[in-house]
Design a protein around this motif. Structure first.
Motif, PDB file in Angstrom:
ATOM      1  N   GLY A 438      29.492  -9.167  70.188  1.00 19.70           N
ATOM      2  CA  GLY A 438      30.330  -8.197  70.906  1.00 19.70           C
ATOM      3  C   GLY A 438      29.535  -7.267  71.816  1.00 19.70           C
ATOM      4  N   TRP A 439      28.217  -7.188  71.612  1.00 24.13           N
ATOM      5  CA  TRP A 439      27.391  -6.276  72.418  1.00 24.13           C
ATOM      6  C   TRP A 439      26.284  -7.042  73.172  1.00 24.13           C
ATOM      7  CZ3 TRP A 439      29.906  -4.994  68.037  1.00 24.13           C
ATOM      8  CH2 TRP A 439      30.649  -3.806  68.047  1.00 24.13           C
ATOM      9  N   ALA A 440      26.511  -8.383  73.310  1.00 24.40           N
ATOM     10  CA  ALA A 440      25.455  -9.246  73.861  1.00 24.40           C
ATOM     11  C   ALA A 440      25.031  -8.813  75.265  1.00 24.40           C
ATOM     12  CB  ALA A 440      25.926 -10.695  73.874  1.00 24.40           C
ATOM     13  N   ASP A 441      25.916  -8.127  76.004  1.00 24.59           N
ATOM     14  CA  ASP A 441      25.553  -7.704  77.366  1.00 24.59           C
ATOM     15  C   ASP A 441      24.655  -6.479  77.374  1.00 24.59           C
ATOM     16  OD1 ASP A 441      27.588  -6.088  76.314  1.00 24.59           O
ATOM     17  OD2 ASP A 441      28.292  -5.527  78.306  1.00 24.59           O
ATOM     18  N   ARG A 442      24.534  -5.764  76.227  1.00 26.41           N
ATOM     19  CA  ARG A 442      23.796  -4.492  76.217  1.00 26.41           C
ATOM     20  C   ARG A 442      22.661  -4.442  75.205  1.00 26.41           C
ATOM     21  NH1 ARG A 442      29.164  -1.744  74.920  1.00 26.41           N
ATOM     22  NH2 ARG A 442      29.696  -3.940  74.991  1.00 26.41           N
ATOM     23  N   VAL A 443      22.815  -5.229  74.129  1.00 31.31           N
ATOM     24  CA  VAL A 443      21.879  -5.087  73.007  1.00 31.31           C
ATOM     25  C   VAL A 443      21.135  -6.406  72.809  1.00 31.31           C
ATOM     26  CG1 VAL A 443      21.701  -4.580  70.537  1.00 31.31           C
ATOM     27  CG2 VAL A 443      23.435  -3.405  71.919  1.00 31.31           C
ATOM     28  N   ASP A 444      19.797  -6.346  72.776  1.00 31.38           N
ATOM     29  CA  ASP A 444      19.007  -7.570  72.558  1.00 31.38           C
ATOM     30  C   ASP A 444      18.987  -7.897  71.070  1.00 31.38           C
ATOM     31  OD1 ASP A 444      18.471  -7.385  75.229  1.00 31.38           O
ATOM     32  OD2 ASP A 444      16.390  -6.711  75.000  1.00 31.38           O
ATOM     33  N   LEU A 445      19.415  -9.094  70.718  1.00 31.56           N
ATOM     34  CA  LEU A 445      19.312  -9.536  69.323  1.00 31.56           C
ATOM     35  C   LEU A 445      17.991 -10.276  69.159  1.00 31.56           C
ATOM     36  CD1 LEU A 445      20.507 -10.087  66.480  1.00 31.56           C
ATOM     37  CD2 LEU A 445      21.436 -12.209  67.425  1.00 31.56           C
ATOM     38  N   VAL A 446      17.164  -9.833  68.200  1.00 31.25           N
ATOM     39  CA  VAL A 446      15.871 -10.486  67.965  1.00 31.25           C
ATOM     40  C   VAL A 446      15.793 -10.884  66.494  1.00 31.25           C
ATOM     41  CG1 VAL A 446      13.360 -10.206  68.023  1.00 31.25           C
ATOM     42  CG2 VAL A 446      14.772  -9.102  69.768  1.00 31.25           C
ATOM     43  N   GLU A 447      15.532 -12.162  66.244  1.00 32.05           N
ATOM     44  CA  GLU A 447      15.368 -12.619  64.868  1.00 32.05           C
ATOM     45  C   GLU A 447      13.877 -12.827  64.622  1.00 32.05           C
ATOM     46  OE1 GLU A 447      18.072 -15.899  64.585  1.00 32.05           O
ATOM     47  OE2 GLU A 447      19.806 -14.555  64.525  1.00 32.05           O
ATOM     48  N   ALA A 448      13.353 -12.199  63.566  1.00 28.72           N
ATOM     49  CA  ALA A 448      11.910 -12.245  63.303  1.00 28.72           C
ATOM     50  C   ALA A 448      11.678 -12.042  61.804  1.00 28.72           C
ATOM     51  CB  ALA A 448      11.218 -11.154  64.106  1.00 28.72           C
ATOM     52  N   ARG A 449      10.424 -12.114  61.395  1.00 27.21           N
ATOM     53  CA  ARG A 449      10.038 -11.760  60.018  1.00 27.21           C
ATOM     54  C   ARG A 449       8.995 -10.664  60.114  1.00 27.21           C
ATOM     55  NH1 ARG A 449      12.184 -15.632  56.227  1.00 27.21           N
ATOM     56  NH2 ARG A 449      11.419 -14.130  54.702  1.00 27.21           N
ATOM     57  N   SER A 450       9.049  -9.723  59.151  1.00 24.22           N
ATOM     58  CA  SER A 450       8.025  -8.681  59.138  1.00 24.22           C
ATOM     59  C   SER A 450       6.744  -9.254  58.543  1.00 24.22           C
ATOM     60  CB  SER A 450       8.506  -7.491  58.299  1.00 24.22           C
ATOM     61  OG  SER A 450       7.454  -6.569  58.172  1.00 24.22           O
ATOM     62  N   GLN A 451       5.600  -8.914  59.135  1.00 24.57           N
ATOM     63  CA  GLN A 451       4.316  -9.398  58.574  1.00 24.57           C
ATOM     64  C   GLN A 451       3.941  -8.630  57.321  1.00 24.57           C
ATOM     65  OE1 GLN A 451       1.571 -11.257  60.530  1.00 24.57           O
ATOM     66  NE2 GLN A 451       2.285 -11.102  62.622  1.00 24.57           N
ATOM     67  N   ASP A 452       4.517  -7.441  57.139  1.00 21.83           N
ATOM     68  CA  ASP A 452       4.178  -6.608  55.973  1.00 21.83           C
ATOM     69  C   ASP A 452       5.422  -6.376  55.131  1.00 21.83           C
ATOM     70  OD1 ASP A 452       1.386  -5.961  56.703  1.00 21.83           O
ATOM     71  OD2 ASP A 452       2.390  -5.104  58.456  1.00 21.83           O
ATOM     72  N   ASP A 453       5.192  -6.276  53.825  1.00 19.42           N
ATOM     73  CA  ASP A 453       6.324  -6.028  52.913  1.00 19.42           C
ATOM     74  C   ASP A 453       6.777  -4.575  52.991  1.00 19.42           C
ATOM     75  OD1 ASP A 453       6.085  -8.575  52.104  1.00 19.42           O
ATOM     76  OD2 ASP A 453       4.904  -8.103  50.293  1.00 19.42           O
ATOM     77  N   HIS A 454       5.815  -3.692  53.321  1.00 20.14           N
ATOM     78  CA  HIS A 454       6.151  -2.266  53.381  1.00 20.14           C
ATOM     79  C   HIS A 454       5.775  -1.695  54.737  1.00 20.14           C
ATOM     80  CE1 HIS A 454       6.503  -2.760  49.066  1.00 20.14           C
ATOM     81  NE2 HIS A 454       7.272  -1.684  49.103  1.00 20.14           N
ATOM     82  N   TRP A 455       6.552  -0.739  55.193  1.00 20.16           N
ATOM     83  CA  TRP A 455       6.267  -0.058  56.461  1.00 20.16           C
ATOM     84  C   TRP A 455       5.926   1.397  56.173  1.00 20.16           C
ATOM     85  CZ3 TRP A 455      10.581  -1.619  60.519  1.00 20.16           C
ATOM     86  CH2 TRP A 455      10.514  -3.013  60.722  1.00 20.16           C
TER      87      TRP A 455
END
Ligand SMILES: Cc1cc2nc3c(=O)[nH]c(=O)nc-3n(C[C@H](O)[C@H](O)[C@H](O)COP(=O)(O)OP(=O)(O)OC[C@H]3O[C@@H](n4cnc5c(N)ncnc54)[C@H](O)[C@@H]3O)c2cc1C
Length: 505
Positions: A438-455
């Motif tokens: 619904g927001w594809a024209d304004r919001v970038d969807l990025v699928e990724a994995r975090s390299q760290d378990d904690h931030w």
């Protein structure tokens, strides 16, 4: 021309650091912008001499931080009223303050602005404004002292502490008056025995002499309970007399390159928005420059306002989004005034203050105290009130390392385009993709994995890497979810609040 009858979407008064940063942010988000600057050209003068962690981060979010790092020196220390703060082990990719002159910061911002197509009108002083339903008509006095007018949908006053835009729009500037006078001079001192004298305390106040280049020092004298008329002229002789009163010598200083004066008056605009007029940077807040925060907070005001104002002028968000600029940034300015008042008070002369400083200094040895003050001065602990109680919500997103099918990337690299980002770290377990449509024209969807378990998160500590995050263009988290807890309706609400209603299918 951005809109019918308009010369531009946004007119910015003032090409200082705040105005230049705002112009860049607006251009990145697709708004048309003109900057009107009263000066005919840059003076080359520098009040500020440093950038803090959060400002380096926001420049990194746009992919330009290396230009600044290459032009300055990183230093492991900062201070609170002249008492040293430790900047080790810091939860940021840019933990250390960068020593860099304001004139260099302005030059680099101006170069970036030119690349983005920002138009700067030099010798153009804002002298009048009139708001109506559709826009603002702004009177400009040009080099020939002729008058001209420009029409813009919005006007932003980034025109410094004596802001004409603030005065002309009738916004109050309440606060506390000065209790001291500081004189500053960039002068030659061929044989100063030490290169670095910092806030040396004496009966009437304190003084500093900081090496700028071989043989040239920035001398600053601060005398308490002596308040100069803010419109009176400033002379080299006054600086010399002040230094002699404090230090008992003028160290043979000569050939002043620049003399200036400042104080500890602390005032803040009562409203950051008055209809189609907004205020940012020193136009919105003035204070004692201790801890080197003013320019930094001004640049950060600009980063908060830029994407919101661009979304409104492009018809992608309701005007009410602009009110969040005041609700988010006014408290930040209030705290800035508060901490600089405390720093000015702590710098007062006298035996009682010597004792208080000693006690305060011994408290700063404790990690928690050091961390608290450091996170405040660097502005890394700022949390905006967003409707989500996840520990990351409202805070600046950490620059975590990510893995995508295309390779490694960091969170801040995703923000280079200044688009909002919906980051799905769930490895396909979430439902973000369906919501994001619904927001594809304004919001970038990025699928990724975090390299760290904690931030690592300043003021909070380590938090488990989330499973999904909605990141605003200014790098603040609008919504976050942990694994197994994705609430699609909360995500939809956050997307609508910050980025407008969903596209109609
Ligand atoms: C001694 C000293 C040291 C400091 N050190 C630091 C530091 O280390 N770190 C830090 O973060 N901050 C520091 N500051 C504060 C910092 O200098 C200011 O906060 C910063 O310059 C504010 O930027 P600005 O763009 O908001 O305003 P300004 O830099 O004041 O820029 C405003 C611009 O608007 C223009 N203008 C004014 N009126 C008009 C008009 N009517 N029409 C058109 N143009 C107009 C002006 O010519 C100017 O170019 C220091 C300040 C002092 C005095």
């Amino acid at each position: 021309m951005g809109h019918a009858g308009m010369d531009t979407d946004v007119l910015i008064a003032g090409a200082g650091p705040t105005g230049l940063m705002l112009a860049c942010e607006l251009r990145l988000a697709g708004a048309d912008v003109v900057v009107a600057e009263q000066l005919p050209e840059r003076t080359g003068e520098s009040r500020a001499g440093g950038l803090h962690s959060r400002t380096l981060e926001v420049l990194d979010q746009r992919g330009v931080v290396d230009r600044f790092l290459a032009a300055g020196d990183l230093t492991p220390v900062g201070h609170f009223s002249g008492l040293w703060l430790d900047f080790d082990e810091f939860q940021s990719r840019h933990p250390l303050p960068l020593m860099i002159l304001q004139s260099t910061i302005e030059r680099l911002l101006e170069e970036w602005a030119a690349e983005l197509g920002v138009r700067i009108r030099w010798s153009s002083e804002v002298t009048g404004l009139r708001q109506d339903e559709a826009g603002v008509t702004v009177e400009l006095r040009t080099a020939e002292r002729a008058s001209t007018s420009l029409r813009a949908r919005y006007l932003v006053g980034c025109d410094g502490g004596r802001s004409s835009v603030r005065r002309l729009s009738g916004v109050d500037f309440p606060g506390t008056p000065a209790t001291m006078t500081a004189l500053l001079g960039d002068v030659e001192i061929p044989d100063l025995p030490e290169d670095f004298i910092f806030m040396r305390r004496c009966p009437g106040g304190h003084f500093s002499a900081l090496a700028l280049e071989p043989g040239v020092h920035r001398v600053i004298t601060s005398e308490y309970d002596r308040v100069a008329d803010r419109d009176a002229s400033v002379t080299f002789e006054q600086l010399r007399e002040s230094l002699v009163r404090l230090a008992g010598t003028d160290y043979g200083m000569r050939n002043p390159r620049w003399i200036s004066r400042f104080g500890d008056a602390a005032r803040q605009a009562a409203k950051y928005r008055e209809g189609r007029v907004l205020l940012a940077g020193d136009a919105a807040h003035i204070h004692y420059p201790a801890g080197g925060q003013g320019l930094n907070i001004g640049v950060q005001d600009a980063v908060n306002l830029g994407w919101k104002l661009a979304a409104v002028v492009r018809g992608r968000a309701p005007e009410s989004l602009l009110d969040t600029y005041h609700t988010e940034r006014h408290p930040v300015g209030e705290r800035l005034l508060h901490n600089t008042r405390a720093q000015s008070a702590l710098a007062r002369p006298g035996a009682e203050m010597d004792a208080l400083r000693e006690v305060f200094g011994s408290l700063m040895v404790f990690d928690d105290v050091n961390r608290y003050l450091r996170d405040m001065i660097t502005a890394l602990d700022i949390r905006y009130a967003v409707d989500d109680d996840h520990p990351l919500a409202g805070r600046r997103v950490p620059d975590a390392d990510l893995k995508t099918p295309e390779g490694a990337i960091s969170v801040y690299e995703l923000l280079h385009t200044a688009h909002p980002v919906l980051l799905d770290l769930s490895g396909g377990a979430g439902t973000t993709a369906a919501v994001a449509e619904g927001w594809a024209d304004r919001v970038d969807l990025v699928e990724a994995r975090s390299q760290d378990d904690h931030w690592p998160v300043p003021a909070v500590g380590d938090v488990p890497a989330p499973s999904a995050l909605l990141i605003r263009p200014d790098g603040h988290v609008a919504w976050a979810a942990d694994s197994g807890a994705l609430d699609a309706s909360a995500l939809r609400t956050a997307l609508t609040i910050w980025f407008g209603p969903a596209l109609r299918r």
